[in-house]
Structures are given as C-alpha cells and as structure tokens.
Design an enzyme around this catalytic site. Structure first.
Site, short mmCIF file in Angstrom:
data_model
loop_
_atom_site.label_atom_id
_atom_site.label_comp_id
_atom_site.label_asym_id
_atom_site.label_seq_id
_atom_site.Cartn_x
_atom_site.Cartn_y
_atom_site.Cartn_z
N GLU A 107 -26.79 22.75 48.71
CA GLU A 107 -27.11 22.14 49.99
C GLU A 107 -28.61 21.87 49.98
O GLU A 107 -29.40 22.79 49.71
CB GLU A 107 -26.75 23.10 51.14
CG GLU A 107 -26.96 22.42 52.47
CD GLU A 107 -26.58 23.28 53.68
OE1 GLU A 107 -26.03 24.37 53.51
OE2 GLU A 107 -26.88 22.81 54.80
N ARG B 249 -22.04 36.69 42.93
CA ARG B 249 -23.37 36.12 43.02
C ARG B 249 -24.38 37.06 42.38
O ARG B 249 -24.13 38.24 42.20
CB ARG B 249 -23.74 35.76 44.45
CG ARG B 249 -23.84 36.92 45.41
CD ARG B 249 -23.89 36.44 46.86
NE ARG B 249 -25.09 35.70 47.17
CZ ARG B 249 -25.11 34.44 47.62
NH1 ARG B 249 -23.99 33.77 47.79
NH2 ARG B 249 -26.23 33.85 47.92
N LYS C 3 -31.81 31.53 51.23
CA LYS C 3 -32.71 30.42 51.50
C LYS C 3 -33.29 30.51 52.91
O LYS C 3 -34.44 30.13 53.13
CB LYS C 3 -31.97 29.08 51.33
CG LYS C 3 -31.88 28.66 49.87
CD LYS C 3 -31.33 27.25 49.75
CE LYS C 3 -29.83 27.25 49.81
NZ LYS C 3 -29.24 25.93 49.54
P1 ATP Z 1 -28.23 30.87 50.04
O1 ATP Z 1 -27.22 31.86 50.51
O2 ATP Z 1 -29.31 31.44 49.20
O3 ATP Z 1 -28.76 30.00 51.11
P2 ATP Z 1 -26.26 29.01 49.32
O4 ATP Z 1 -25.04 29.56 48.72
O5 ATP Z 1 -26.18 28.60 50.73
O6 ATP Z 1 -27.46 29.97 49.03
P3 ATP Z 1 -26.07 26.45 48.10
O7 ATP Z 1 -27.10 25.42 48.01
O8 ATP Z 1 -24.91 26.22 48.98
O9 ATP Z 1 -26.80 27.79 48.51
O10 ATP Z 1 -25.59 26.90 46.66
C1 ATP Z 1 -25.26 26.03 45.61
C2 ATP Z 1 -24.42 26.80 44.63
O11 ATP Z 1 -25.14 27.92 44.12
C3 ATP Z 1 -23.17 27.34 45.27
O12 ATP Z 1 -22.07 27.12 44.40
C4 ATP Z 1 -23.44 28.79 45.43
O13 ATP Z 1 -22.25 29.54 45.36
C5 ATP Z 1 -24.38 29.09 44.26
N1 ATP Z 1 -25.24 30.24 44.56
C6 ATP Z 1 -26.03 30.42 45.63
N2 ATP Z 1 -26.62 31.62 45.60
C7 ATP Z 1 -26.22 32.23 44.46
C8 ATP Z 1 -26.46 33.50 43.85
N3 ATP Z 1 -27.27 34.41 44.41
N4 ATP Z 1 -25.86 33.77 42.67
C9 ATP Z 1 -25.05 32.87 42.11
N5 ATP Z 1 -24.76 31.67 42.62
C10 ATP Z 1 -25.33 31.34 43.79
MG MG Z 2 -24.33 27.19 51.07
#
Ligand code: ATP
Ligand code: MG
Length: 551
Positions: free
Chosen positions: A34, A258, A268
C-alpha cells in the site's frame, strides 16, 4: 531434485506440487504494497519470498500497488517503493495498481447487486458493527437488507455520482449475518470517500474495500500464488468466496509469518508518527528499519537477502534476533569493505627519534581478501594519534597495547616504545613520547613480533571527520510487549545517536567504493549524504565484532 539437499519450505512444496500436477503452468506472484509509507525490513522478507519463489521456479512477479485508500496514499511513496525494490535487486514483470481495476470492480459490484448478492445499507458505521454480533452471538439483519436489486442499483449509482455524504451509505455483500466466520456477516464492499486519489484524481468518490479488491486483482492478473502474512488467513475464505461467486480465475492465497525483530518496530503507522513528530530525521534516518534507512546506515542488499535466506519461511510468528541481521551485514562487509584507519578519541604520540620532517608512505592493503592486493598509501610522520583506549598507565599484566616502557606495533609499520607520559595540571595524559625501532619495518630484514598492534593516524595528514554513531532505536527487546500504561515512544533509546569527531587517514576521503568501509579495529561506517566540502560525515553501520554467533 535429488541434488536438492536443502529441505523445501512449505511454499516451495505447494508450488512444486502445483507445477507437477499441472494445476498451474508457470508461477506468477505479486508484491502488493500500500503506497502509504516506505518499505521496511518486513517488506524485504515478503519481497524475497515473492520474487525469490518466482525466480526459483522460472516464474514472474508483478508489482501491484494496493491503492484503495486515497486519504493516506501518495506518489512520494509509490516512487520510493520502486527505488527500494530495485535496490534489493528485484525486477518486477508489470507495474500495476489496484486502481487500474476500479471500473472492473465497479462492474462486478453492479453484477452482484443484480444477482441479489449485494445491497446498499443506510446504517451508521456504529450500527453496522453492533449488528455484526460477536463470535458467540449471531448478528442481526440490517433493516435495509431486503431492498430490491433495482432500488439497490439506483442507490449505488447515486453513491457513485456523489449524491451522499461520507458514511451515509455503504454497499455490503448479502451473505449470512449468522455465519460462524464473522468475515461473512455481510462484509462491506464499497464506502464513500471524498478524497483525491493519486492516480484516478476525483473520478471516484466510492472506493472498494480490501476484501472486495485483493482477490479480484489477483484473479485479473492470473496470479497463481498470492502470498501474504498470517493475519490475512481469516480473510482467505472471503477471498475464495468472491472469486467463486464471480466465477473468475482461481488465484489462491497462502500465508507466512511476518518478520518481527528485536528492538525494532515495523508498523508503518508508528514509523510515520516518528517521522511526523520529528523523533527521527525522516524515513531514511539510519536508525529506521525502513529499507532507505538501513541503506543509509550502510546495510547492503546482499546482507538483507542473506538474512532473509537464513530466517526462512515459517507458519508461526516469531521474534528474530536483530543480531542475526547485524551478523549478516558484517559477513558481507567483511568480504567486500575497504579498510581505513580512523582514531576516534585521540591521544598524541611523539616519535622522538624520527627524523625531523620526514614523511614515509606505506602501501597498505585496501582489503586483505582482495587477490589483486589493491593498496592505499598511508603517511607515517613523527607525530601521530592513537586511541586513548589503546594506552594504559597502570596496565594489568594482560594488557598488550601501549603502556609505559612497553612496546606495541603501529599497524602496517614500526614497533614503538613508550618512553615518557606527559600530563596536564589535572593529571590527564596529553601526550606520549615514544621511540621507534627502524629495524622493525615490515619487509625489512627479520620480523620481530610484539603482542599488540594498534591503529594510528598522522596528525599532520589526518583529516577531521564527523561520526554519527548509531545504536538501536528502542530499548525494549520485544516491542510487542509494551505495557498497557506505556507508549512505544517511552522506549526510545536516548543514546541511539551519538555524534563524535575523529581523525582519519587521508585516503578515506578519496574512497569511491560506494559501500560501507571498515574503520580498522572499530567498525563499519558509510559516508552520509549530509557531508559537505568542509565536513565529511560517516554513519556507523555496525560494530566490527560481537560475541553473537548464529545457530
Ligand atoms: P504495516 O503493518 O507495516 O503497515 P502492511 O502489511 O500494511 O505493513 P503493505 O504495504 O500492505 O504493508 O504490505 C505489503 C506486503 O508486505 C504485504 O503482502 C504484507 O503482508 C507484507 N508485509 C508487511 N509487513 C511485513 C512483515 N513485517 N513481514 C513480512 N511481510 C510483511
Ligand atoms: Mg496493509
């Protein structure tokens, strides 16, 4: 596969089965960020898995921005994300956006309305969540649930046309308000949002929800393996349900744990707060776990990939030791980084028997591992700096560095002997008078060895530089365990940045290797972009040694 000694992880097993059974012809994964922030170390794990699996099985990976929330998204993030992925060394097949599919998604929403599978609900957000019930109690039907398809279609079109305010109406799937899986209790499909979208501008004032978007986007692109983090496993049945209901290409979702790291936060939302409150110097502050932050810190893409390889893919959440990541950084830099001598806390050494005004240049290897033996030239003069910590007046027996009447080798050069300790009125050591032994020049006759070797810098040739010595941003090992009555910001490490000045051998300032360098006997450092003509700044990447050993 006989020669494949390494055990397959569960995703590799699934993919090999799918390829063998012919369920899929070739692998197509996607990375779906995102664009509401910068990528962090957790994303690196996801990138390594998505791109790594595709590479391993001759497939491809799409980069698809999950941009359905216009209020938080920005092109600044879109560009930064691409830069970070390229830096890691991955190349996507197509650059796509969930917003590319807004027309198609809208069409599917109308189709579901006409099939009696979706309705416009006038309830407030509160009423809706109350009506959903609990895990133990079924929900109740919305009073608007039985609108006719024609009425729903009219209202939905009016929503799209901007006739209603935010929150006045939503579109919901009509599934089952008593469903044991709460996700199926008439999930929201569309909400009204008056915000300019970074790509579609003001074309839309209704935006699809995650669950109504992700699976369909995967399906449109014919993604074979949609890999995401564990918290999405509750969404999987709904992911499948939309695909089945719409009768479209059957993409499948798989979940992995994760990445969580000690002393590190990777949400984030919280990282954005640190930036906005000025608690760090920006998204690329070298203490941040963002990819631009660790890059500025001097971590290499190779080290991050090595780390991701080591931690592997698991189905259970775990907290990884940040020391393993630091170990990987050291491994990579040890093999590649050039060496220089830098004295951080200097004490002056006068070589009393050194010929007045003589400068002797030593050829010193840039990296002992380099076969070519490329060298830098290091000037030796009659006045030098050594580290204060490398001298001890009342030294214990086992102290092998410099002490009164003791000998030590100045790295790459001569053995010197401490003849006299000079102090100021307060008793602080200000200078050491030493003699050097000309016969101990490396390569000049017989080798005489002493136990200690220390680094040094000529005072007349040394360049003053600024060091930004970084440490962990947080003091709590497991940042998911912040107590109720505390805030994560209460655990910010007040000593996460200590600025110091230091003296460097002149060749350091000519270094053009573009990766971190090793300050001999201390640590790895990388030149920072804040450097000016007058002042060169180095960020501490990681210390040279640590007792940590990976299992
Ligand atoms: P955050 O919780 O840090 O805001 P998010 O999951 O909302 O992260 P996205 O931009 O939606 O962030 O993530 C893009 C991809 O990266 C998704 O497939 C998500 O599952 C993966 N991802 C995000 N954080 C992690 C993590 N800590 N470990 C592994 N994969 C991750
Ligand atoms: Mg997300």
């Amino acid at each position: 596969m006989e020669d494949n000694v390494k055990k397959l992880n569960f995703l590799e097993e699934i993919i090999e089965d799918d390829l063998k059974s012919g369920k899929v012809e070739s692998v197509l994964t996607r990375f779906p960020p995102e664009p509401n922030g910068y990528l962090h170390l957790g994303h690196a794990k996801s990138l390594c898995i998505n791109f790594g699996l595709a590479q391993k099985y001759g497939g491809k990976t799409n980069l698809r921005y999950d941009d359905t929330n216009p209020a938080k998204e920005d092109t600044e993030y879109v560009d930064a994300i691409k830069e970070d992925i390229k830096w890691l060394g991955f190349q996507w097949e197509k650059e796509l956006y969930a917003s590319d599919y807004f027309d198609q998604l809208y069409e599917w929403a109308e189709q579901m309305i006409l099939n009696g599978q979706a309705y416009v609900d006038d309830q407030t957000q509160e009423e809706i969540s109350k009506g959903r019930g609990t895990v133990d109690a079924p929900g109740v039907n919305s009073p608007w649930r039985d609108r006719t398809p024609q009425e729903n279609l009219k209202l939905f079109r009016e929503m799209k046309a901007g006739k209603y305010a935010e929150g006045e109406k939503v579109l919901r799937a009509k599934i089952d308000m008593a469903h044991p899986n709460m996700m199926f209790r008439d999930p929201l499909l569309y909400r009204i949002k008056y915000a300019s979208h970074h790509r579609t501008g003001d074309k839309w004032c209704i935006y699809p929800m995650y669950d109504f978007t992700h699976g369909q986007c995967d399906s449109i692109e014919h993604i074979t393996h949609s890999i995401c983090t564990l918290e999405f496993d509750v969404h999987r049945p709904l992911y499948d349900w939309f695909i089945q209901t719409l009768g479209i290409y059957p993409s499948h979702q798989y979940e992995f744990a994760r990445l969580n790291l000690t002393y590190t936060l990777m949400s984030k939302r919280k990282l954005l707060e640190l930036v906005q409150k000025g608690l760090v110097a920006g998204w690329d502050d070298p203490r941040m776990p963002t990819l631009c932050g660790v890059r500025r810190r001097g971590y290499t893409a190779e080290a991050l990939k090595m780390f991701c390889e080591k931690i592997g893919v698991s189905k259970r959440d775990q907290l990884m030791d940040i020391q393993l990541l630091e170990w990987c950084v050291r491994q990579d830099l040890n093999a590649r980084a050039r060496r220089y001598m830098v004295v951080q806390d200097p004490i002056k050494v006068k070589i009393t028997n050194w010929p007045e005004g003589l400068v002797e240049w030593f050829d010193c290897p840039l990296n002992p591992a380099e076969p070519e033996g490329a060298c830098r030239k290091v000037p030796f003069t009659g006045e030098l700096y050594i580290e204060r910590a490398d001298f001890m007046e009342d030294a214990p027996h086992k102290f092998f560095r410099l002490k009164p009447d003791g000998e030590v080798r100045l790295k790459y050069t001569y053995i010197i002997k401490c003849e006299k300790v000079i102090k100021d009125a307060d008793g602080n050591v200000t200078e050491l008078e030493c003699t050097y032994d000309p016969s101990t020049k490396p390569g000049a006759g017989e080798w005489r060895s002493v136990k200690g070797t220390i680094h040094w810098v000529s005072t007349s040739f040394g360049k003053e530089i600024e060091l930004r010595n970084y440490d962990r941003l947080f003091t709590l090992a497991d940042m998911s365990q912040v107590p109720e009555d505390k805030d994560y910001k209460d655990y910010l490490n007040p000593e996460s940045l200590v600025v110091a000045s230091a003296w460097a051998e002149p060749a350091l300032l000519e270094d053009d290797s573009n990766i971190a360098v090793q300050f001999e006997r201390t640590g790895y450092y990388i030149k920072d972009k804040d450097s000016t003509k007058e002042k060169t700044i180095f960020n501490k990447t990681v210390s040279l040694k640590d007792s940590y050993k990976p299992e």
